[in-house]
Design an enzyme around this catalytic site. Sequence first.
Site, PDB file in Angstrom:
ATOM      1  CD  GLU A 147      -4.516   6.689   2.654  1.00 37.02           C
ATOM      2  OE1 GLU A 147      -4.469   5.305   2.645  1.00 37.02           O
ATOM      3  OE2 GLU A 147      -3.733   7.860   2.592  1.00 37.02           O
ATOM      4  CG  HIS A 188       0.313   6.275  -0.548  1.00 36.49           C
ATOM      5  ND1 HIS A 188      -0.906   6.437  -0.906  1.00 36.49           N
ATOM      6  CD2 HIS A 188      -0.313   6.072   0.889  1.00 36.49           C
ATOM      7  CE1 HIS A 188      -2.388   6.301   0.212  1.00 36.49           C
ATOM      8  NE2 HIS A 188      -1.480   5.823   1.332  1.00 36.49           N
ATOM      9  CG  HIS A 243      -1.897   1.646   1.210  1.00 34.94           C
ATOM     10  ND1 HIS A 243      -3.055   1.455   1.240  1.00 34.94           N
ATOM     11  CD2 HIS A 243      -1.849   2.346   2.204  1.00 34.94           C
ATOM     12  CE1 HIS A 243      -3.545   2.758   1.592  1.00 34.94           C
ATOM     13  NE2 HIS A 243      -2.011   2.716   2.224  1.00 34.94           N
ATOM     14  CD  GLU A 244       2.121   3.462   3.756  1.00 37.63           C
ATOM     15  OE1 GLU A 244       3.258   4.759   3.615  1.00 37.63           O
ATOM     16  OE2 GLU A 244       1.675   3.005   4.602  1.00 37.63           O
TER      17      GLU A 244
HETATM   18 ZN   LIG Z   1      -2.340   5.586   2.573  1.00 35.40          ZN
END
Ligand SMILES: [Zn+2]
Length: 410
Positions: free
Chosen positions: A354, A280, A276-277
């Site tokens: 997100e 980003h 997930h990071e």
């Molecule tokens: Zn996030």
Amino acid sequence: MFMSILFYVILGIIILQFLIDAIVDYLNAKKFKEAIPQELDGIFNKEEYIKSQRYKTANYRFGIFSGSFSVLLTLSFLLFGGFAWVDNLARSITNNPILIATIFFGIIMIGNSILNVPLSYYSTFVIEEKFGFNKTTKKLFFIDLIKSWFLTAIIGGALLALVIWFYNWAGTNFWVYAWAVIATISIFMNMFYSKLIVPLFNKQTPLENGSLKTKIEAYAKKVGFELQNIFIIDGSKRSTKANAYFSGFGKQKRITLYDTLVKDLDEEEIIAVLAHEVGHYKRKHILFNLTASILLTGLTLYILSIFINTPSISLAIGVTVPSFHAALIGFGILYSPISEITSLIMNYLSRKFEYQADDYAKKTYASSPLITSLKKLSKTSLSNLTPHPAYVFMNYSHPTLIDRINNLKK
Ligand SMILES: [Zn+2]
């Protein structure tokens, strides 16, 4: 004239913002008692859910108290001529405009910080303690406080002095120079925050060799992400709550995992969080946020430069002599409805980001370990499973748990 129209506008803005927050908080609190949505069944057992409701209620009540305290403080400071008193005091010490401004802000910041100590003490040692989150000792609490005061005084003081110096030298064009300096500091901090500031508060150790590191490296290689810096931070010395974040770019980019996160999640889940990071970063959210905040700062400084020489903005906070520092406070309050709107937009974009990062993790890794990790993290932080949509719209930088899970299951 002390009671100018702008003075009432300022009072109105402060009261209105307080009321809007209070109403949205109230709507949110009314939903604490709601049943858990079916998709989120099994996160809490009955006893844990009651505990989470108590935690939310305790924080809600504390929020009403601290919000009212702070708004009453600001209003009485305005109504009883507090700013004028501090301004006169600073002027009785020196004639230098930079020193006057530094003393003026220094007194206000110190006064405000001291008055807020009991509140943050109560939040840490009564509420967080009662629900088993707090790991901070009283000694560490006060050391942290003193360190952050010093940091604010040094960085904030230097920046303020520099901006006023620009103003005295370049007049209303000061905003261009101030913007250049602030933008440089933002980029510098984004790159070196983890190296320079974090070590003042926490210990960071590179992730040890082992199966977790091997798996992370395998994942990073698969998605073509060059990752040299994975650090474990000792968040557990303050709180049991867990987190992970991404910082820096280029060679300075690093992923920081809380030791509490590593403890609470299994390896698959940690990699899902990490994916997930990475999402980003790959989707350029870090770069976007930095650029957006620099552009917004430029815009704000430009608007400030238009109004900085308007004496009525200074006089509106009750001082008798117009000055840069008084206008800065008056402008800050008058501009706050606009910054409120920009922060709503930034929150909205952040929630979109997100989803994008979740989608990235789902595409390049898997969705189910991310779902279980989000559930676990919600459970260990007793987070709100039934927030009010208005509250989410105003305050959430992340979508609600149920929205994220539904998106991941799509
Ligand atoms: Zn996030």
